[in-house]
Design a protein around this motif. Structure first.
Motif, mmCIF file in Angstrom:
data_model
loop_
_atom_site.group_PDB
_atom_site.id
_atom_site.type_symbol
_atom_site.label_atom_id
_atom_site.label_comp_id
_atom_site.label_asym_id
_atom_site.label_seq_id
_atom_site.Cartn_x
_atom_site.Cartn_y
_atom_site.Cartn_z
ATOM 1 N N GLY A 1 0.805 -1.222 0.000
ATOM 2 C CA GLY A 1 0.000 0.000 0.000
ATOM 3 C C GLY A 1 0.828 1.257 0.000
ATOM 4 O O GLY A 1 0.381 2.306 -0.456
ATOM 5 N N ALA A 2 2.063 1.171 0.516
ATOM 6 C CA ALA A 2 2.945 2.337 0.525
ATOM 7 C C ALA A 2 3.470 2.590 -0.887
ATOM 8 O O ALA A 2 3.420 1.730 -1.766
ATOM 9 N N PHE A 3 3.996 3.774 -1.085
ATOM 10 C CA PHE A 3 4.583 4.139 -2.373
ATOM 11 C C PHE A 3 6.096 4.308 -2.226
ATOM 12 O O PHE A 3 6.581 4.699 -1.155
ATOM 13 N N VAL A 4 6.811 3.991 -3.302
ATOM 14 C CA VAL A 4 8.246 4.243 -3.345
ATOM 15 C C VAL A 4 8.457 5.594 -4.002
ATOM 16 O O VAL A 4 7.570 6.121 -4.682
ATOM 17 N N ARG A 5 9.624 6.162 -3.809
ATOM 18 C CA ARG A 5 9.872 7.501 -4.360
ATOM 19 C C ARG A 5 10.070 7.469 -5.863
ATOM 20 O O ARG A 5 9.540 8.304 -6.594
ATOM 21 N N LEU A 6 10.867 6.505 -6.348
ATOM 22 C CA LEU A 6 11.200 6.425 -7.759
ATOM 23 C C LEU A 6 10.676 5.147 -8.379
ATOM 24 O O LEU A 6 10.669 4.092 -7.735
ATOM 25 N N PRO B 1 -10.223 5.328 7.933
ATOM 26 C CA PRO B 1 -9.358 4.676 6.957
ATOM 27 C C PRO B 1 -9.457 3.158 7.050
ATOM 28 O O PRO B 1 -9.807 2.609 8.096
ATOM 29 N N ARG B 2 -9.163 2.493 5.948
ATOM 30 C CA ARG B 2 -9.150 1.036 5.961
ATOM 31 C C ARG B 2 -7.994 0.540 6.815
ATOM 32 O O ARG B 2 -7.003 1.253 7.029
ATOM 33 N N THR B 3 -8.091 -0.671 7.270
ATOM 34 C CA THR B 3 -7.030 -1.224 8.120
ATOM 35 C C THR B 3 -6.056 -2.094 7.336
ATOM 36 O O THR B 3 -4.990 -2.433 7.836
ATOM 37 N N GLY B 4 -6.405 -2.439 6.125
ATOM 38 C CA GLY B 4 -5.537 -3.303 5.337
ATOM 39 C C GLY B 4 -5.125 -2.655 4.034
ATOM 40 O O GLY B 4 -5.098 -1.427 3.914
ATOM 41 N N CYS B 5 -4.851 -3.519 3.046
ATOM 42 C CA CYS B 5 -4.346 -3.044 1.771
ATOM 43 C C CYS B 5 -5.417 -3.081 0.684
ATOM 44 O O CYS B 5 -5.121 -3.006 -0.496
ATOM 45 N N GLY C 1 -2.807 3.385 0.394
ATOM 46 C CA GLY C 1 -1.741 4.279 0.833
ATOM 47 C C GLY C 1 -2.075 4.975 2.134
ATOM 48 O O GLY C 1 -1.225 5.114 3.018
ATOM 49 N N ALA C 2 -3.326 5.412 2.275
ATOM 50 C CA ALA C 2 -3.749 6.067 3.512
ATOM 51 C C ALA C 2 -3.686 5.114 4.691
ATOM 52 O O ALA C 2 -3.292 5.499 5.802
ATOM 53 N N ALA C 3 -4.078 3.852 4.467
ATOM 54 C CA ALA C 3 -4.023 2.858 5.540
ATOM 55 C C ALA C 3 -2.584 2.665 6.012
ATOM 56 O O ALA C 3 -2.323 2.547 7.217
ATOM 57 N N TRP C 4 -1.645 2.655 5.071
ATOM 58 C CA TRP C 4 -0.231 2.512 5.445
ATOM 59 C C TRP C 4 0.229 3.741 6.239
ATOM 60 O O TRP C 4 0.938 3.604 7.242
ATOM 61 N N LEU C 5 -0.165 4.930 5.814
ATOM 62 C CA LEU C 5 0.216 6.148 6.537
ATOM 63 C C LEU C 5 -0.262 6.095 7.978
ATOM 64 O O LEU C 5 0.492 6.416 8.912
ATOM 65 N N VAL C 6 -1.514 5.694 8.170
ATOM 66 C CA VAL C 6 -2.079 5.645 9.522
ATOM 67 C C VAL C 6 -1.333 4.638 10.382
ATOM 68 O O VAL C 6 -1.028 4.908 11.562
ATOM 69 N N ARG C 7 -1.016 3.477 9.827
ATOM 70 C CA ARG C 7 -0.269 2.475 10.601
ATOM 71 C C ARG C 7 1.088 3.010 11.027
ATOM 72 O O ARG C 7 1.519 2.838 12.180
ATOM 73 N N GLN C 8 1.782 3.644 10.111
ATOM 74 C CA GLN C 8 3.113 4.164 10.421
ATOM 75 C C GLN C 8 3.051 5.302 11.433
ATOM 76 O O GLN C 8 3.901 5.408 12.331
ATOM 77 N N LEU C 9 2.074 6.134 11.315
ATOM 78 C CA LEU C 9 1.925 7.237 12.272
ATOM 79 C C LEU C 9 1.605 6.712 13.664
ATOM 80 O O LEU C 9 2.135 7.210 14.671
ATOM 81 N N ASP C 10 0.762 5.696 13.734
ATOM 82 C CA ASP C 10 0.445 5.089 15.037
ATOM 83 C C ASP C 10 1.687 4.500 15.675
ATOM 84 O O ASP C 10 1.919 4.655 16.883
#
Length: 371
Positions: free
Chosen positions: A186-191, A229-233, A241-250
């Motif tokens: 769900g996360a994004f890479v830069r390049l 936000p969703r809890t998975g992918c 992507g939003a679900a990944w952001l929330v997990r990382q922020l938590d």
């Protein structure tokens, strides 16, 4: 002879005083927000400031919008900064990030013609995979693609219609997302081309991509109601992507870090806007509350940082005007500039009067000696 030498010395003193009293010309643009060297971020910080002021329904400093419009190159693109706008641009100095944010700012302030020219330039330098690199011709990255999508939207362009080899900007973003089976699914890479080794999830790239995948630019209005936000992918690219952001922020205590004991305020602010763009109001507010408590030092006298805080507040419907007030103070009002100039003129006149009186005194003394 002595009289002439004395008078000459007095006149020389007058010349020196006049030179010292005259204010030195400034090379810093009067309508540019922030006092730091604008070489690498002049257009970026000016555009960010104008977007934040527009969102807060606050008039920018006199000449601020015109200054930004004057930075545009003949072909519609923007460089990071043009010290002399009368000199034609070197195409190699133009970049998608300066152009993309400038288009959004100019469109917000009603300069549709300049915004359209900038959007057309972005379409001309689109990569074959549908995305953009910082400088035309480079490898597609999430941040540049996100800025370009926001610019196209601001200029009234149908983003999906901007294609190269049949690929549109959203295709480029999806190609930068890690699959659900990945640890950071769900996360994004830069390049797009991650280089050596496995592609790594990137928090800023994810925030930029989530915001853009929702079709948003830097200014996001707070959603009317919360959508958890969703809890998975699962779901769309933006949902995952939003679900990944929330997990990382938590896991990170409510903010992103760039290293041990080093909060990444900019990426955290980006995440607030991205989450709001997806309708995740409560999650965005939780992150904004951390920013509001900790980011004052980071944003001190920094136009882009203050703009990020102001836009994060706007995206969460927070009524604070502190970042906007601090931002507005970074360009002195015209009346203050005039008062400063007038004060200098008073001292200059006073000095002139003193020297003239000295010269007259010398001449009178000479006459008395002759008599």
């Amino acid at each position: 002879m002595l009289l002439r030498r004395t008078a000459a010395a007095a006149l020389a003193a007058f010349s020196t005083l006049a030179t010292a009293a005259s204010p030195a010309p400034s090379t810093h643009p009067a309508a540019l927000y922030g006092a730091a060297d604008p070489t690498y971020d002049g257009v970026w910080r000016q555009s960010y400031a104008l977007l934040a002021l527009h969102a807060a329904d606050t008039e920018p400093a006199e000449g601020a919008v015109d200054w930004l419009a004057g930075q545009q190159c003949a072909d519609g693109g923007f460089a990071s900064y043009r010290a002399d706008p009368t000199v034609p641009c070197d195409a190699a100095t133009e970049d998608t990030n300066a152009t993309g944010i400038a288009v959004q700012a100019l469109a917000a302030h009603g300069d549709d013609f300049a915004a359209k020219r900038g959007a057309d330039w972005l379409a001309k330098v689109q990569n074959p995979d549908g995305g953009w690199s910082y400088n035309p011709g480079g490898t597609t990255d999430a941040g540049s693609t996100g800025v370009a999508i926001g610019a196209l939207k601001a200029a009234g362009t149908d983003v999906k219609s901007v294609t190269t080899d049949g690929m549109n900007p959203y295709d480029a973003l999806r190609a930068l997302q890690l699959p659900c089976g990945h640890t950071d699914g769900g996360a994004f890479v830069r390049l797009r081309d991650g280089g050596t080794g496995a592609p790594a999830a990137n928090a800023k790239a994810t925030a930029d991509a989530v915001r853009a995948a929702e079709g948003a630019g830097f200014v996001v209005e707070a959603p009317a109601q919360d959508m958890p936000p969703r809890t998975g992918c699962e779901g769309s690219a933006a949902d995952a992507g939003a679900a990944w952001l929330v997990r990382q922020l938590d896991q990170g205590g409510g903010y992103f870090s760039s290293g041990p004991q080093m909060p990444d305020y900019g990426t955290t602010a980006d995440a607030v806007v991205a989450l709001a763009a997806g309708g995740h109001l409560d999650a965005a507010r939780g992150v904004y509350n951390w920013l509001a408590t900790h980011a004052a030092g980071w944003s001190q006298d920094n136009p882009a940082a203050l703009a990020q805080l102001a836009l994060a507040a706007y995206a969460t419907d927070n009524p604070t005007r502190d970042p906007v007030t601090r931002l507005g103070a970074l360009v002195p009002p015209p009346q203050q500039q005039a008062e400063s100039s007038g004060s200098g003129s008073v001292w200059w006149l006073a000095g002139t009067g003193l020297v003239v009186a000295l010269c007259l005194g010398v001449l009178l003394a000479g006459r008395k000696t002759r008599i």
